[in-house]
Scaffold this motif. Structure first.
Motif, PDB file in Angstrom:
ATOM      1  N   GLN A  67       0.691  -1.384   0.097  1.00  0.00           N
ATOM      2  CA  GLN A  67      -0.097   0.022  -0.030  1.00  0.00           C
ATOM      3  C   GLN A  67       0.879   1.324   0.067  1.00  0.00           C
ATOM      4  N   PRO A  68       0.394   2.183  -0.727  1.00  0.00           N
ATOM      5  CA  PRO A  68       1.085   3.339  -0.879  1.00  0.00           C
ATOM      6  C   PRO A  68       0.766   4.068   0.722  1.00  0.00           C
ATOM      7  N   ALA A  69       1.636   5.096   0.894  1.00  0.00           N
ATOM      8  CA  ALA A  69       1.511   5.909   2.351  1.00  0.00           C
ATOM      9  C   ALA A  69       0.162   6.551   2.258  1.00  0.00           C
ATOM     10  N   VAL A  76       0.290   6.773  -5.550  1.00  0.00           N
ATOM     11  CA  VAL A  76       0.339   8.018  -5.049  1.00  0.00           C
ATOM     12  C   VAL A  76       0.407   9.299  -5.781  1.00  0.00           C
ATOM     13  N   ASP A 165      10.957   4.797   0.772  1.00  0.00           N
ATOM     14  CA  ASP A 165      10.029   3.820   0.071  1.00  0.00           C
ATOM     15  C   ASP A 165       9.461   4.689  -1.275  1.00  0.00           C
ATOM     16  N   SER A 167       7.639   3.935  -3.551  1.00  0.00           N
ATOM     17  CA  SER A 167       6.358   3.504  -4.072  1.00  0.00           C
ATOM     18  C   SER A 167       5.298   4.590  -2.934  1.00  0.00           C
ATOM     19  N   LYS A 168       5.886   5.136  -1.949  1.00  0.00           N
ATOM     20  CA  LYS A 168       4.913   6.126  -1.294  1.00  0.00           C
ATOM     21  C   LYS A 168       4.854   7.438  -1.504  1.00  0.00           C
ATOM     22  N   ASP A 329       5.231   5.650   7.804  1.00  0.00           N
ATOM     23  CA  ASP A 329       4.359   5.833   6.766  1.00  0.00           C
ATOM     24  C   ASP A 329       3.858   7.235   6.973  1.00  0.00           C
ATOM     25  N   HIS A 332       6.341   9.421   5.239  1.00  0.00           N
ATOM     26  CA  HIS A 332       6.291   9.268   3.876  1.00  0.00           C
ATOM     27  C   HIS A 332       4.833  10.195   3.021  1.00  0.00           C
ATOM     28  N   ALA A 333       4.033  10.060   3.722  1.00  0.00           N
ATOM     29  CA  ALA A 333       2.793  10.870   3.226  1.00  0.00           C
ATOM     30  C   ALA A 333       2.910  12.173   3.311  1.00  0.00           C
ATOM     31  N   ASN A 336       5.218  13.467   0.409  1.00  0.00           N
ATOM     32  CA  ASN A 336       4.468  13.425  -0.834  1.00  0.00           C
ATOM     33  C   ASN A 336       3.417  14.537  -0.885  1.00  0.00           C
TER      34      ASN A 336
END
Length: 405
Positions: A67-69, A76, A165, A167-168, A329, A332-333, A336
């Protein structure tokens, strides 16, 4: 993908364009508008995701690690965040203060409100404090600003700070000058620049690095940063006539000797705010300092300028996540979210520092354009980060000893 760089890479400057929004004007009134747009984008994204979820049936449950963040179920997108994804969590960020952290706080606080977290700003993120937290197992900061040396140090990556990460985080619009690294996401590109008082040097051509060290023909006090040798040793050599392409490996004896030649006219500052105060109070006529501090003075009507005849020395600051933090997490979010187009337009408007999103659409004010070190006229030079990762500790000790003499 991590992009590597060859030593002495020069910047590939983008041509200046006229932009629709003016950065650096009406600086405090734009936050709400930007964040409302960001929230609208979030709401639309969430609504679309719910519609897709309602139409889907029999789908296998995604693994949590994939799962993305922020709990999103798809790729994302920079600038978006999932409402209540981290409800009740504490979100602690450590920055360096000043106008930069004011802008960071505005964006990150809005992120925290969207995801339901309790925002707790702090600072400064000194390396010793991060190390103490990690070594004790009591990591209180979720997100910090890292120097380029720390973010690029392979001995610290994965031990002191978490590996990113990818991917997040949507890094698809990062500018070429600010590459992603394994343990850091570019937060800012700032130029260590030659700032000078235009009244003190009225009638003279633009200052050069050589003229910074020429106190006989260009008299007055100069200020440099006491804490680190990085960027400043390079400038000592540039002032002694060394070409940019011949800087590395640095001739430290020669650089320090050049500073010794004007030692009686040198003042040392310990913080960015102190350098700004020195300029505003006319204690100095020239300064090696952050371009953003000079922007604030120019924007307030001060008679200061950055020389485009003295190539700024460019460094990248990075977002970093302390190793062993409780909210990886969430961190990371937050990164982003900060990289979103609207958020980066706010960042550029409030600070005059460059955007870390190539899609931003901001017209620079006169004051902001005056410190736009990524513009081709400045011909900024990126420091050799590999040299500094290897030599920072030793040269910092030597610099500290020299400053204290």
């Amino acid at each position: 993908m991590v992009r590597t760089r060859q030593p002495n890479d020069r910047l590939v400057a983008r041509p200046r364009q006229r932009r629709r929004r003016r950065a650096g004007t009406q600086r405090r009134g734009r936050s709400l508008m930007v964040m409302k747009k960001a929230r609208s984008a979030v709401a639309l994204g969430v609504g679309a995701a719910l519609m897709l979820a309602a139409c889907a049936s029999g789908a296998a449950e995604d693994k949590a690690d994939d799962q993305p963040a922020g709990g999103s179920t798809g790729p994302v997108v920079a600038g978006e965040a999932t409402p209540d994804a981290f409800k009740g969590s504490k979100f602690a960020f450590s920055g360096h203060g000043g106008t930069s952290q004011e802008a960071q706080d505005a964006i990150l606080k809005d992120f925290a409100e969207i995801v339901g977290a309790n925002y707790a700003p702090d600072g400064p993120p000194e390396l010793a404090k991060i190390q103490a937290q990690v070594e004790s197992g009591q990591v209180s900061w979720d997100l910090v600003v890292l120097s380029d040396v720390v973010a690029n140090d392979p001995e610290l990556c994965g031990t002191l700070v978490e590996k990113i990460d990818t991917s997040k985080i949507d890094t698809s619009n990062l500018p070429e000058v600010a590459p992603l690294v394994e343990c850091g996401v570019p937060m800012n590109a700032n130029g260590w620049s030659l700032a000078y008082n235009t009244e003190a040097f009225a009638g003279a051509d633009d200052m050069t690095w050589e003229r910074f060290f020429d106190t006989e023909n260009y008299p007055g006090k100069r200020a440099i940063y006491s804490a680190i040798p990085q960027l400043q040793l390079e400038i000592g050599l540039l002032g002694d006539g060394v070409a940019v392409d011949d800087l590395y490996p640095l001739d430290v004896d020669r650089a320090l000797a050049k500073y010794d030649s004007i030692r009686d006219d040198l003042l040392f500052y310990t913080t960015g705010s102190e350098s700004q105060q020195m300029m505003e109070s006319d204690q100095i006529v020239a300064c090696l300092c952050w371009s953003g501090r000079v922007y604030t003075i120019i924007d307030n009507g001060g008679q200061w300028a950055l020389s485009d005849e003295a190539p700024p020395q460019l460094r990248i600051d990075y977002w970093g996540i302390p190793k062993g933090g409780k909210n990886v997490d969430l961190a990371h979010a937050a990164i982003n979210y900060f990289l979103g187009k609207e958020q980066q337009e706010l960042w550029q408007t409030e600070t005059a520092y460059p955007s870390m999103n190539r899609e931003t659409d901001v017209e620079l004010s006169e004051a902001a354009d005056a410190v736009n070190v990524l513009d081709e006229r400045f011909n900024a030079n990126r420091v050799d980060i590999d040299f500094w990762v290897e030599n920072q500790a030793t040269l910092t000790d030597r610099w500290t000893t020299w400053v204290s003499q």
